[in-house]
Design a protein around this motif. Sequence first.
Motif, short mmCIF file in Angstrom:
data_model
loop_
_atom_site.label_atom_id
_atom_site.label_comp_id
_atom_site.label_asym_id
_atom_site.label_seq_id
_atom_site.Cartn_x
_atom_site.Cartn_y
_atom_site.Cartn_z
N PRO A 51 -1.48 22.25 34.41
CA PRO A 51 -1.67 21.81 35.79
C PRO A 51 -2.89 20.90 35.94
CG PRO A 51 -1.14 24.13 35.74
CD PRO A 51 -1.33 23.71 34.31
N GLY A 52 -2.70 19.84 36.71
CA GLY A 52 -3.78 18.89 36.92
C GLY A 52 -3.80 17.74 35.93
N THR A 53 -3.01 17.83 34.86
CA THR A 53 -2.94 16.73 33.90
C THR A 53 -2.40 15.48 34.59
OG1 THR A 53 -2.57 18.23 32.03
CG2 THR A 53 -1.89 15.94 31.74
N VAL A 54 -3.02 14.35 34.31
CA VAL A 54 -2.55 13.08 34.84
C VAL A 54 -1.74 12.37 33.75
CG1 VAL A 54 -3.19 10.81 35.75
CG2 VAL A 54 -4.47 12.85 36.43
N VAL A 55 -0.50 12.05 34.05
CA VAL A 55 0.36 11.30 33.15
C VAL A 55 0.47 9.88 33.70
CG1 VAL A 55 2.68 11.06 32.19
CG2 VAL A 55 1.64 13.33 32.42
N VAL A 56 0.20 8.88 32.87
CA VAL A 56 0.25 7.49 33.31
C VAL A 56 1.28 6.76 32.47
CG1 VAL A 56 -1.67 6.88 31.75
CG2 VAL A 56 -1.09 5.38 33.68
N GLU A 57 2.07 5.91 33.11
CA GLU A 57 3.09 5.15 32.38
C GLU A 57 3.34 3.81 33.06
OE1 GLU A 57 4.41 4.02 29.80
OE2 GLU A 57 5.67 5.71 29.17
N SER A 58 3.57 2.79 32.25
CA SER A 58 4.03 1.50 32.72
C SER A 58 5.54 1.58 32.92
CB SER A 58 3.68 0.42 31.68
OG SER A 58 4.45 -0.74 31.89
N THR A 59 6.02 1.12 34.06
CA THR A 59 7.45 1.26 34.35
C THR A 59 7.92 0.15 35.28
OG1 THR A 59 9.12 2.69 35.38
CG2 THR A 59 6.87 2.87 36.22
N SER A 60 9.16 -0.29 35.06
CA SER A 60 9.78 -1.22 36.01
C SER A 60 10.40 -0.45 37.17
CB SER A 60 10.84 -2.08 35.31
OG SER A 60 11.86 -1.27 34.75
N GLY A 61 10.43 0.88 37.07
CA GLY A 61 10.91 1.68 38.18
C GLY A 61 11.63 2.96 37.79
N ASN A 62 12.66 2.85 36.97
CA ASN A 62 13.53 4.00 36.74
C ASN A 62 12.86 5.14 35.98
OD1 ASN A 62 15.80 3.10 38.14
ND2 ASN A 62 16.54 1.91 36.39
N LEU A 63 12.14 4.83 34.91
CA LEU A 63 11.45 5.92 34.21
C LEU A 63 10.40 6.54 35.13
CD1 LEU A 63 11.11 7.47 31.50
CD2 LEU A 63 9.14 5.99 31.09
N GLY A 64 9.76 5.71 35.91
CA GLY A 64 8.78 6.23 36.86
C GLY A 64 9.39 7.23 37.82
N LEU A 65 10.58 6.94 38.34
CA LEU A 65 11.24 7.87 39.26
C LEU A 65 11.57 9.18 38.57
CD1 LEU A 65 13.64 5.42 41.12
CD2 LEU A 65 11.61 6.54 42.06
N ALA A 66 12.00 9.11 37.31
CA ALA A 66 12.31 10.33 36.57
C ALA A 66 11.06 11.17 36.35
CB ALA A 66 12.97 9.97 35.24
N LEU A 67 9.96 10.53 35.95
CA LEU A 67 8.72 11.26 35.73
C LEU A 67 8.18 11.83 37.04
CD1 LEU A 67 6.94 8.83 33.23
CD2 LEU A 67 8.01 11.02 32.69
N ALA A 68 8.30 11.07 38.12
CA ALA A 68 7.81 11.53 39.41
C ALA A 68 8.58 12.73 39.93
CB ALA A 68 7.87 10.39 40.43
N ARG A 69 9.80 12.91 39.46
CA ARG A 69 10.58 14.08 39.87
C ARG A 69 10.18 15.32 39.07
NH1 ARG A 69 15.19 16.63 37.87
NH2 ARG A 69 16.45 17.72 39.43
N MET A 70 9.96 15.15 37.76
CA MET A 70 9.73 16.30 36.90
C MET A 70 8.29 16.79 36.87
SD MET A 70 12.08 15.41 33.57
CE MET A 70 13.00 13.91 33.80
N LEU A 71 7.34 15.86 36.85
CA LEU A 71 5.94 16.25 36.64
C LEU A 71 5.41 17.18 37.73
CD1 LEU A 71 4.56 12.91 35.21
CD2 LEU A 71 4.68 15.11 34.02
#
Length: 396
Positions: free
Chosen positions: A116-136
């Motif tokens: 908890p509290g870990t920050v995950v950073v990723e470069s994305t054109s959109g779709n991977l970002g949406l997937a990560l934003a749902r799970m994290l």
Amino acid sequence: MRRQASFWPRVLRGTNGAVVTPGTSRIRSGTRSEPGRPVHRNGQRRPVQGEAVSRVEPVLARALFRTPLLRLDVAHRGRVRRLGLKLESRGPTGSVKDRSAVGLLRALHDERPLTPGTVVVESTSGNLGLALARMLPEIGCDFLAVVDPKTPHATRRMLTDRGARVLVVDEPDGRGGYLLSRLRRVRELCADNPGYRWPDQYENWAAPDIHRRVTGPELTGQAGADLGAVYVPVSTGGTLAGIGAHLREHRPDVAAVAVDVRGSLAVAGSAGRRLIPGIGASRPSAFLAAPHSYDRAVHVDDIEAIAVCRILAEDVGLALGGSSGCAVRAMLADREDDGPDDRLSVCLAADGGGKYRDTLYSDDWATEQGVAKEITAAVEHLRSEGLFFDRKHQEH
């Protein structure tokens, strides 16, 4: 209100939400919680450390959805061909990157537990970002998405609505896009913040591996013995690398075809203008450098790909994302002079058209980009060649 083109499928009509202003970053404010019950910025209760670690695998497992294969007949230049669309829009966040995110987060967690509290950073054109934003958020982690001006406003809005911070990098990389600038910014963020975790979808082989183990077998099982070729849009190249590896081992009779857009360097080519997000890159794919990663490559014109998307929407009421239109256009152009082939061609439809209603499917956007006449001419030309899609088959 922005005028919408008449070809937008009726089944996908809906109201638009607020738009995130380009070049800004917005963080949803948190809500109050009971003492000792931390809350994630999207309003969900943040799991405590032991609970989060134990929940990681169940959260990731739930994100692996089986997506349907829709079969169509396609008439073009006097031929009727059999087409299968692997509809990744039916996944949890609407793209094939749901699968990639599972592989990447598993690898990250195996390397060092996501707490908890870990920050995950990723470069994305959109779709991977949406997937990560749902799970994290489900495991109590925060997400920082590094995007660029080509990322659709609808995607940015969905990211912030799910609690992600959105950082827009608007410096062109000199190769027709923003990828190299985004990656430089991610490296700077990680150097300045040693606790940040970076999945690195561009070089982490966990992404191709999950497509080798999951996407490839699912696709070939649905398509059956008459499968002849699989057309996969390339950006990072991870999806094609994984599916191609599965085909080489289990279906060597099936061609793995790399689909890239002109102006991209992902699969050879030369740098230039690119209109469609989610396909192409400003550098060669690290996953496709090895010999025999794929059987052949087809480069398509992005204007023609947008025209194919619009024609599909007109004919069968199905709106696909731009990279999916590229895959279908590649299938139509690939080996069209080789004579009849009754085998099934499957195009990986990486995402749906919902996020692109105000761009690829909008006449106003096309006018702003200076390509309205080109798109209209491309639609008319493809129609003059007899292009028509017929939805006669059920999804499997």
